[in-house]
Design a protein around this motif. Structure first.
Motif, mmCIF file in Angstrom:
data_model
loop_
_atom_site.group_PDB
_atom_site.id
_atom_site.type_symbol
_atom_site.label_atom_id
_atom_site.label_comp_id
_atom_site.label_asym_id
_atom_site.label_seq_id
_atom_site.Cartn_x
_atom_site.Cartn_y
_atom_site.Cartn_z
ATOM 1 N N HIS A 25 15.418 10.212 0.326
ATOM 2 C CA HIS A 25 14.105 9.596 0.160
ATOM 3 C C HIS A 25 13.331 10.183 -1.025
ATOM 4 C CE1 HIS A 25 14.479 7.463 3.999
ATOM 5 N NE2 HIS A 25 15.064 8.564 4.433
ATOM 6 N N GLY A 26 14.041 10.910 -1.899
ATOM 7 C CA GLY A 26 13.355 11.624 -2.959
ATOM 8 C C GLY A 26 13.397 10.985 -4.330
ATOM 9 N N LEU A 27 13.829 9.729 -4.433
ATOM 10 C CA LEU A 27 13.904 9.087 -5.748
ATOM 11 C C LEU A 27 12.579 9.118 -6.522
ATOM 12 C CD1 LEU A 27 16.200 5.964 -5.208
ATOM 13 C CD2 LEU A 27 16.734 8.042 -6.477
ATOM 14 N N PRO A 28 11.449 8.924 -5.872
ATOM 15 C CA PRO A 28 10.191 8.953 -6.645
ATOM 16 C C PRO A 28 9.907 10.295 -7.305
ATOM 17 C CG PRO A 28 9.851 7.899 -4.511
ATOM 18 C CD PRO A 28 11.205 8.527 -4.471
ATOM 19 N N LYS A 29 10.600 11.359 -6.885
ATOM 20 C CA LYS A 29 10.389 12.664 -7.502
ATOM 21 C C LYS A 29 10.859 12.694 -8.951
ATOM 22 C CE LYS A 29 11.109 15.144 -3.124
ATOM 23 N NZ LYS A 29 12.006 16.118 -2.428
ATOM 24 N N PHE A 30 11.838 11.829 -9.283
ATOM 25 C CA PHE A 30 12.374 11.877 -10.641
ATOM 26 C C PHE A 30 12.556 10.519 -11.294
ATOM 27 C CE2 PHE A 30 16.109 11.777 -7.844
ATOM 28 C CZ PHE A 30 16.923 10.826 -8.449
ATOM 29 N N LYS A 35 7.878 3.979 -7.528
ATOM 30 C CA LYS A 35 6.594 4.626 -7.258
ATOM 31 C C LYS A 35 6.541 5.269 -5.881
ATOM 32 C CE LYS A 35 4.312 0.348 -5.675
ATOM 33 N NZ LYS A 35 3.166 -0.568 -5.902
ATOM 34 N N GLU A 36 7.318 4.740 -4.919
ATOM 35 C CA GLU A 36 7.339 5.344 -3.588
ATOM 36 C C GLU A 36 8.558 4.845 -2.817
ATOM 37 O OE1 GLU A 36 4.489 4.047 -0.619
ATOM 38 O OE2 GLU A 36 3.930 2.340 -1.864
ATOM 39 N N THR A 37 8.913 5.606 -1.786
ATOM 40 C CA THR A 37 9.997 5.232 -0.886
ATOM 41 C C THR A 37 9.478 5.264 0.544
ATOM 42 O OG1 THR A 37 11.749 6.053 -2.330
ATOM 43 C CG2 THR A 37 12.271 5.878 -0.010
ATOM 44 N N LYS A 38 9.632 4.167 1.242
ATOM 45 C CA LYS A 38 9.172 4.076 2.621
ATOM 46 C C LYS A 38 10.352 4.288 3.570
ATOM 47 C CE LYS A 38 5.397 0.867 1.558
ATOM 48 N NZ LYS A 38 4.788 -0.452 1.846
ATOM 49 N N ARG A 39 10.153 5.129 4.572
ATOM 50 C CA ARG A 39 11.188 5.404 5.564
ATOM 51 C C ARG A 39 11.213 4.295 6.613
ATOM 52 N NH1 ARG A 39 12.874 10.964 5.839
ATOM 53 N NH2 ARG A 39 11.883 12.169 4.168
#
Length: 313
Positions: A25-30, A35-39
């Motif tokens: 769920h960490g794609l938005p970190k890099f 812009k965001e990932t929703k679980r």
């Protein structure tokens, strides 16, 4: 066919890189485009929300190995359901290139709904997504692009068969009858619905294979292979796809494609050997179907450019 791969070397130890890349769920970190990932589904799924785009891609994490530093995932609605494809699979692999150097490989494969419609624009979108995402890692850690071998850890074979798509699908679409047409398979044991043990001819190797995706209406299936510990294949992950489609004259087209995650992405000689083995197996099996049904083999589509990433370091 419809596959891509990109890689970078980062100026950081593997533990730090895996802590970021290995977070499903960490794609938005890099990744600057996400812009965001929703679980969703208890965290087993993620919905990637792209900057400036309303539609989100819903994806499911598949095989994950902290030991091998890799994971694979399947898109349940690639491109927010806007892409004309039946399935999409992506893979991340992280490996050490020294105490303070780490490699990251991002590869992907897809099955188009109409394999004869061309997929240049779709492949270009795969490449762009990987390029931009890995550039974000280079911006964060520092580093440089890595060249990706021309084969892109993949193989494919295509045949046109002089019979109906339904007849071909009834033959190759049976998950437990592959010994009837895949030349290197000796025996198949059904373990459960969607799971099989495959023993190869003239070998003790046994592969554990699982059906990941199936659509009988679209005549499409995808499966992965978990190799036994003593396997001769130096791969952390292998996913293959079968697709049968109706051609304009009523006959059938068939494509078998696959892509693997190498255990050591720096070992190009071994990777070439595995790719060649895959290509030989695919072609020999489809040539057997051409002999059985009539038809002809088709030259594989040109692979996308595998030039290094155009990023600043």
């Amino acid at each position: 066919m419809y596959q891509s791969a990109r890689a970078v070397m980062l100026n950081a130890p593997i533990a730090k890189v895996w802590d970021m890349v290995g977070d499903f769920h960490g794609l938005p970190k890099f990744h600057p485009l996400i812009k965001e990932t929703k679980r969703e589904n208890g965290g087993l799924w993620r919905r990637d929300m792209f900057a400036g785009v309303d539609a989100g891609s819903l994806e499911e994490r598949l095989h994950y190995s902290d030991r091998a530093k890799c994971y694979s995932y399947r898109s349940l609605n690639a491109g927010g359901g806007a892409w004309p494809i039946d399935s999409y699979f992506g893979k991340f692999k992280v490996w050490s290139r020294g105490p303070e150097r780490t490699g990251v490989l991002w590869s992907a494969q897809m099955i188009p709904t109409d394999p004869e419609a061309g997929a240049d624009s779709l492949t270009a979108q795969l490449v762009e997504n990987q390029t931009v995402g890995l550039s974000g890692l280079v911006d964060h850690f520092g580093g440089a692009p890595l060249p990706v071998p021309e084969h892109a850890y993949a193989a494919s074979a295509i045949a046109h068969l002089n019979t109906t798509p339904d007849q071909v699908w009834s033959f190759v679409g049976d998950f437990f009858q592959i010994a009837d047409w895949i030349t290197i398979v000796g025996t198949v044991k059904k373990v459960s619905n969607g799971r099989r043990f495959v023993k190869l001819k003239d070998a003790d190797q046994i592969d554990v294979e699982t059906e990941l995706f199936r659509d009988d209406a679209a005549r499409t299936l995808s499966y992965d292979s978990r190799l036994e510990p003593d396997s001769s294949y130096p791969c952390d992950d292998y996913i293959a796809n079968l697709k049968v489609w109706p051609r304009a004259d009523g006959t059938a087209g068939l494509v078998w494609s696959g892509q693997f995650t190498p255990t050591n992405p720096d070992d190009e000689a071994t990777i070439n050997t595995v790719s060649d083995m895959m290509a030989s197996e695919y072609r020999a099996s489809l040539e057997g179907l051409v002999q059985q049904f009539g038809g002809n083999m088709v030259s594989n589509q040109a692979k996308p450019s595998q030039q290094p990433l155009a990023v600043s370091v």
